[in-house]
Motif scaffolding. Structure first.
Motif, PDB file in Angstrom:
ATOM      1  N   MET A  37     -29.507  -4.332  17.242  1.00 17.81           N
ATOM      2  CA  MET A  37     -29.810  -2.901  17.312  1.00 17.81           C
ATOM      3  C   MET A  37     -28.920  -2.250  18.369  1.00 17.81           C
ATOM      4  SD  MET A  37     -33.431  -1.009  18.247  1.00 17.81           S
ATOM      5  CE  MET A  37     -34.318  -1.824  16.916  1.00 17.81           C
ATOM      6  N   LYS A  38     -28.321  -1.125  18.000  1.00 18.72           N
ATOM      7  CA  LYS A  38     -27.434  -0.415  18.908  1.00 18.72           C
ATOM      8  C   LYS A  38     -27.957   1.005  19.149  1.00 18.72           C
ATOM      9  CE  LYS A  38     -23.345  -2.969  17.368  1.00 18.72           C
ATOM     10  NZ  LYS A  38     -21.981  -2.868  16.777  1.00 18.72           N
ATOM     11  N   LEU A  39     -27.950   1.422  20.416  1.00 14.62           N
ATOM     12  CA  LEU A  39     -28.422   2.763  20.727  1.00 14.62           C
ATOM     13  C   LEU A  39     -27.640   3.362  21.882  1.00 14.62           C
ATOM     14  CD1 LEU A  39     -30.520   2.910  23.471  1.00 14.62           C
ATOM     15  CD2 LEU A  39     -31.743   1.335  21.993  1.00 14.62           C
ATOM     16  N   ILE A  40     -27.685   4.687  21.944  1.00 12.53           N
ATOM     17  CA  ILE A  40     -27.073   5.435  23.037  1.00 12.53           C
ATOM     18  C   ILE A  40     -28.141   6.303  23.683  1.00 12.53           C
ATOM     19  CG2 ILE A  40     -25.577   7.415  23.534  1.00 12.53           C
ATOM     20  CD1 ILE A  40     -23.504   6.206  21.708  1.00 12.53           C
ATOM     21  N   PHE A  41     -28.133   6.355  25.005  1.00 11.50           N
ATOM     22  CA  PHE A  41     -29.041   7.220  25.750  1.00 11.50           C
ATOM     23  C   PHE A  41     -28.203   8.174  26.580  1.00 11.50           C
ATOM     24  CE2 PHE A  41     -31.798   7.812  29.654  1.00 11.50           C
ATOM     25  CZ  PHE A  41     -32.588   8.793  29.062  1.00 11.50           C
ATOM     26  N   ILE A  42     -28.434   9.474  26.415  1.00  6.69           N
ATOM     27  CA  ILE A  42     -27.668  10.518  27.099  1.00  6.69           C
ATOM     28  C   ILE A  42     -28.481  11.062  28.272  1.00  6.69           C
ATOM     29  CG2 ILE A  42     -26.577  12.782  26.832  1.00  6.69           C
ATOM     30  CD1 ILE A  42     -26.293  12.075  23.822  1.00  6.69           C
ATOM     31  N   GLY A  43     -27.821  11.191  29.424  1.00  6.03           N
ATOM     32  CA  GLY A  43     -28.495  11.640  30.634  1.00  6.03           C
ATOM     33  C   GLY A  43     -28.821  13.122  30.627  1.00  6.03           C
ATOM     34  N   ASP A  44     -29.691  13.529  31.528  1.00  7.63           N
ATOM     35  CA  ASP A  44     -30.267  14.875  31.634  1.00  7.63           C
ATOM     36  C   ASP A  44     -29.294  15.986  31.221  1.00  7.63           C
ATOM     37  OD1 ASP A  44     -31.244  12.901  33.554  1.00  7.63           O
ATOM     38  OD2 ASP A  44     -32.679  14.423  34.177  1.00  7.63           O
ATOM     39  N   ILE A  45     -29.611  16.678  30.137  1.00  5.19           N
ATOM     40  CA  ILE A  45     -28.786  17.787  29.657  1.00  5.19           C
ATOM     41  C   ILE A  45     -29.175  19.039  30.434  1.00  5.19           C
ATOM     42  CG2 ILE A  45     -28.106  19.148  27.654  1.00  5.19           C
ATOM     43  CD1 ILE A  45     -29.055  16.748  25.924  1.00  5.19           C
ATOM     44  N   VAL A  46     -28.202  19.633  31.129  1.00  9.98           N
ATOM     45  CA  VAL A  46     -28.478  20.773  32.004  1.00  9.98           C
ATOM     46  C   VAL A  46     -27.833  22.044  31.445  1.00  9.98           C
ATOM     47  CG1 VAL A  46     -28.344  21.691  34.340  1.00  9.98           C
ATOM     48  CG2 VAL A  46     -28.537  19.223  33.987  1.00  9.98           C
ATOM     49  N   GLY A  47     -28.662  22.935  30.961  1.00 14.96           N
ATOM     50  CA  GLY A  47     -28.228  24.271  30.572  1.00 14.96           C
ATOM     51  C   GLY A  47     -27.168  24.354  29.494  1.00 14.96           C
ATOM     52  N   GLU A  48     -26.486  25.510  29.481  1.00 14.78           N
ATOM     53  CA  GLU A  48     -25.511  25.831  28.432  1.00 14.78           C
ATOM     54  C   GLU A  48     -24.316  24.895  28.443  1.00 14.78           C
ATOM     55  OE1 GLU A  48     -22.646  29.589  27.137  1.00 14.78           O
ATOM     56  OE2 GLU A  48     -24.331  29.911  28.509  1.00 14.78           O
ATOM     57  N   ASN A  49     -23.822  24.544  29.640  1.00  9.68           N
ATOM     58  CA  ASN A  49     -22.671  23.643  29.688  1.00  9.68           C
ATOM     59  C   ASN A  49     -23.041  22.246  29.195  1.00  9.68           C
ATOM     60  OD1 ASN A  49     -20.139  24.582  30.185  1.00  9.68           O
ATOM     61  ND2 ASN A  49     -20.030  23.934  32.312  1.00  9.68           N
TER      62      ASN A  49
END
Length: 260
Positions: free
Chosen positions: A1-13
């Motif tokens: 099983m392969k997965l990606i975890f993306i860190g805290d998305i902050v605002g418009e940028n």
């Protein structure tokens, strides 16, 4: 099983970074599951329904939160029906939403948990106490368990991961917004990274305008930090590969994309 975890998305940028970098990352790593922490996506505090739906349309499968989960009052209008939204699990039972989400991947299933640390956070029920028997219950259903541990203290993150080593697939930290250089697999097979970092403005202080943050330190006065909406963008994430049979981690690769 392969997965990606993306860190805290902050605002418009942070949103712009998702548009720019996520297709590249998916092309490179071919994940079967994409998870993202989005507790700061709506102007830096909380998540609005429009951004929840937007993330799903961008190809995010599961969205985790943190201590700012309920800062945007709009969440109360949709959290009950937001199946892919995972708020911190160690909150009072009366808290709306759910803290674990099960995802089917072919013939396998993975549990995605959002957990709050308590050191320096002043919120949430002690994670060690709360999860003491819960993890064993989840393991009866699936050995594939991913935990977004949203915490301030490095030592608490390390202690939490070592405590669950061999019982969960991965413990990846969020909240401090700076990617750490300690991604590795613990002795009993749990992947660990102290903090995955953030997705937002690269020329900022944890995603916020530098001058507004510096002003707070200079004056010691309460003031609202403004999200940085200009300049280069970055996306912080981590790639994980798990054993299909045991759920133990086989590989952990930190990801950092910057547009300068």
């Amino acid at each position: 099983m392969k997965l990606i975890f993306i860190g805290d998305i902050v605002g418009e940028n942070g949103q712009n970074a998702i548009v720019e970098f996520l297709p590249q990352i998916k092309q490179e790593f071919r994940p079967q599951l994409t998870i993202a922490n989005a507790e700061n996506i709506s102007d830096g505090r909380g998540i609005h329904q429009k951004h929840y739906k937007w993330l799903l349309n961008q190809g995010i499968d599961v969205i985790t939160l943190g201590n700012h989960a309920f800062d945007n009052r709009n969440i109360f209008e949709f959290i009950h029906n937001a199946k892919c939204l995972v708020r911190p699990i160690n909150l009072p039972e009366s808290t709306p939403g759910h803290g674990v989400h099960y995802v089917k991947i072919n013939h396998l299933e993975i549990a995605v948990l959002n957990v709050l640390g308590t050191a320096f956070m002043n919120i949430g029920i002690n994670a060690f106490v709360y999860l003491d028997t819960l993890i064993d219950q989840i393991r009866k259903r699936t050995p594939h368990i991913f935990i977004d541990f949203h915490a301030e203290s490095t030592s608490e993150k390390q202690a939490f991961a070592h405590w669950l080593d061999g019982k969960v697939s991965a413990v990846v930290g969020t909240h401090t917004h700076v990617q750490t250089n300690d991604g590795h697999i613990l002795n009993k097979g749990t992947a660990y990274l102290t903090d995955v970092g953030m997705t937002g403005s690269a020329d900022s202080i944890i995603g916020f305008n530098k001058q507004t943050v510096i002003h707070r330190f200079l004056t010691q006065l309460p003031s609202r930090m403004e999200v940085e909406v200009k300049g280069p963008r970055l996306l912080s994430a981590v790639f994980l590969e798990l054993d299909d049979q045991t759920g133990k981690a086989l590989k952990i690769v930190p990801i950092l994309k910057v547009n300068r």
